[in-house]
Design a protein around this motif. Sequence first.
Motif, PDB file in Angstrom:
ATOM      1  N   LEU A  43       0.842  -1.190   0.000  1.00 28.73           N
ATOM      2  CA  LEU A  43       0.000   0.000   0.000  1.00 28.73           C
ATOM      3  C   LEU A  43       0.882   1.247   0.000  1.00 28.73           C
ATOM      4  O   LEU A  43       1.878   1.310   0.734  1.00 28.73           O
ATOM      5  N   CYS A  44       0.505   2.217  -0.802  1.00 28.38           N
ATOM      6  CA  CYS A  44       1.263   3.460  -0.946  1.00 28.38           C
ATOM      7  C   CYS A  44       1.268   4.257   0.354  1.00 28.38           C
ATOM      8  O   CYS A  44       0.243   4.398   1.018  1.00 28.38           O
ATOM      9  N   ARG A  45       2.431   4.811   0.698  1.00 27.11           N
ATOM     10  CA  ARG A  45       2.549   5.736   1.829  1.00 27.11           C
ATOM     11  C   ARG A  45       2.991   7.118   1.376  1.00 27.11           C
ATOM     12  O   ARG A  45       2.847   8.087   2.101  1.00 27.11           O
ATOM     13  N   CYS A  46       3.550   7.221   0.160  1.00 27.13           N
ATOM     14  CA  CYS A  46       4.099   8.504  -0.285  1.00 27.13           C
ATOM     15  C   CYS A  46       3.041   9.416  -0.888  1.00 27.13           C
ATOM     16  O   CYS A  46       3.244  10.621  -0.995  1.00 27.13           O
ATOM     17  N   GLY A  47       1.920   8.842  -1.334  1.00 26.87           N
ATOM     18  CA  GLY A  47       0.852   9.636  -1.915  1.00 26.87           C
ATOM     19  C   GLY A  47       0.986   9.911  -3.400  1.00 26.87           C
ATOM     20  O   GLY A  47       0.165  10.604  -3.979  1.00 26.87           O
ATOM     21  N   VAL A  48       2.011   9.372  -4.058  1.00 30.32           N
ATOM     22  CA  VAL A  48       2.267   9.683  -5.458  1.00 30.32           C
ATOM     23  C   VAL A  48       1.902   8.530  -6.404  1.00 30.32           C
ATOM     24  O   VAL A  48       1.803   8.726  -7.605  1.00 30.32           O
ATOM     25  N   SER A  49       1.643   7.372  -5.904  1.00 31.32           N
ATOM     26  CA  SER A  49       1.341   6.215  -6.741  1.00 31.32           C
ATOM     27  C   SER A  49       0.178   6.502  -7.689  1.00 31.32           C
ATOM     28  O   SER A  49      -0.795   7.159  -7.322  1.00 31.32           O
ATOM     29  N   THR A  50       0.287   6.000  -8.907  1.00 35.71           N
ATOM     30  CA  THR A  50      -0.798   6.165  -9.883  1.00 35.71           C
ATOM     31  C   THR A  50      -1.820   5.043  -9.770  1.00 35.71           C
ATOM     32  O   THR A  50      -2.815   5.064 -10.490  1.00 35.71           O
ATOM     33  N   ILE A  51      -1.573   4.074  -8.893  1.00 37.32           N
ATOM     34  CA  ILE A  51      -2.502   2.960  -8.716  1.00 37.32           C
ATOM     35  C   ILE A  51      -2.963   2.864  -7.247  1.00 37.32           C
ATOM     36  O   ILE A  51      -3.183   1.789  -6.727  1.00 37.32           O
ATOM     37  N   ILE A  62      10.657   9.963  -6.126  1.00 35.61           N
ATOM     38  CA  ILE A  62      10.530  11.260  -5.460  1.00 35.61           C
ATOM     39  C   ILE A  62      11.401  11.372  -4.214  1.00 35.61           C
ATOM     40  O   ILE A  62      11.407  12.412  -3.551  1.00 35.61           O
ATOM     41  N   GLY A  63      12.131  10.311  -3.878  1.00 41.16           N
ATOM     42  CA  GLY A  63      13.003  10.349  -2.700  1.00 41.16           C
ATOM     43  C   GLY A  63      12.242  10.332  -1.388  1.00 41.16           C
ATOM     44  O   GLY A  63      12.681  10.912  -0.392  1.00 41.16           O
ATOM     45  N   PHE A  64      11.100   9.662  -1.373  1.00 44.04           N
ATOM     46  CA  PHE A  64      10.277   9.567  -0.162  1.00 44.04           C
ATOM     47  C   PHE A  64      11.070   8.959   0.981  1.00 44.04           C
ATOM     48  O   PHE A  64      11.787   7.982   0.813  1.00 44.04           O
ATOM     49  N   THR A  65      10.962   9.575   2.156  1.00 44.01           N
ATOM     50  CA  THR A  65      11.578   8.999   3.342  1.00 44.01           C
ATOM     51  C   THR A  65      10.531   8.965   4.453  1.00 44.01           C
ATOM     52  O   THR A  65       9.683   9.857   4.548  1.00 44.01           O
ATOM     53  N   THR A  66      10.621   7.937   5.256  1.00 48.73           N
ATOM     54  CA  THR A  66       9.718   7.831   6.391  1.00 48.73           C
ATOM     55  C   THR A  66      10.302   8.625   7.537  1.00 48.73           C
ATOM     56  O   THR A  66      11.515   8.820   7.627  1.00 48.73           O
ATOM     57  N   GLU A  67       9.441   9.101   8.396  1.00 48.37           N
ATOM     58  CA  GLU A  67       9.865  10.003   9.469  1.00 48.37           C
ATOM     59  C   GLU A  67      10.975   9.398  10.326  1.00 48.37           C
ATOM     60  O   GLU A  67      11.944  10.057  10.634  1.00 48.37           O
TER      61      GLU A  67
END
Length: 71
Positions: A43-51, A62-67
Amino acid sequence: MSIPPVTPSITACPNGPLLVRGDVEILAASGEVITANRRTFALCRCGVSTIKPFCDGSHKLIGFTTEADAE
């Protein structure tokens, strides 16, 4: 021959999606059931997934990093 049920688990992948294993039901905000075609999915956590709500790997672009990993 049937496949036995798998106890659900959710694993937060560092800088990535939530990996879901087992028999779970996913519901949209409307209450509609979202079908996962696998017993293990991300499941997406970054919010950018197209699906969305599923992960498509966009977090890497996008270089997403978790807190917890950003500290």
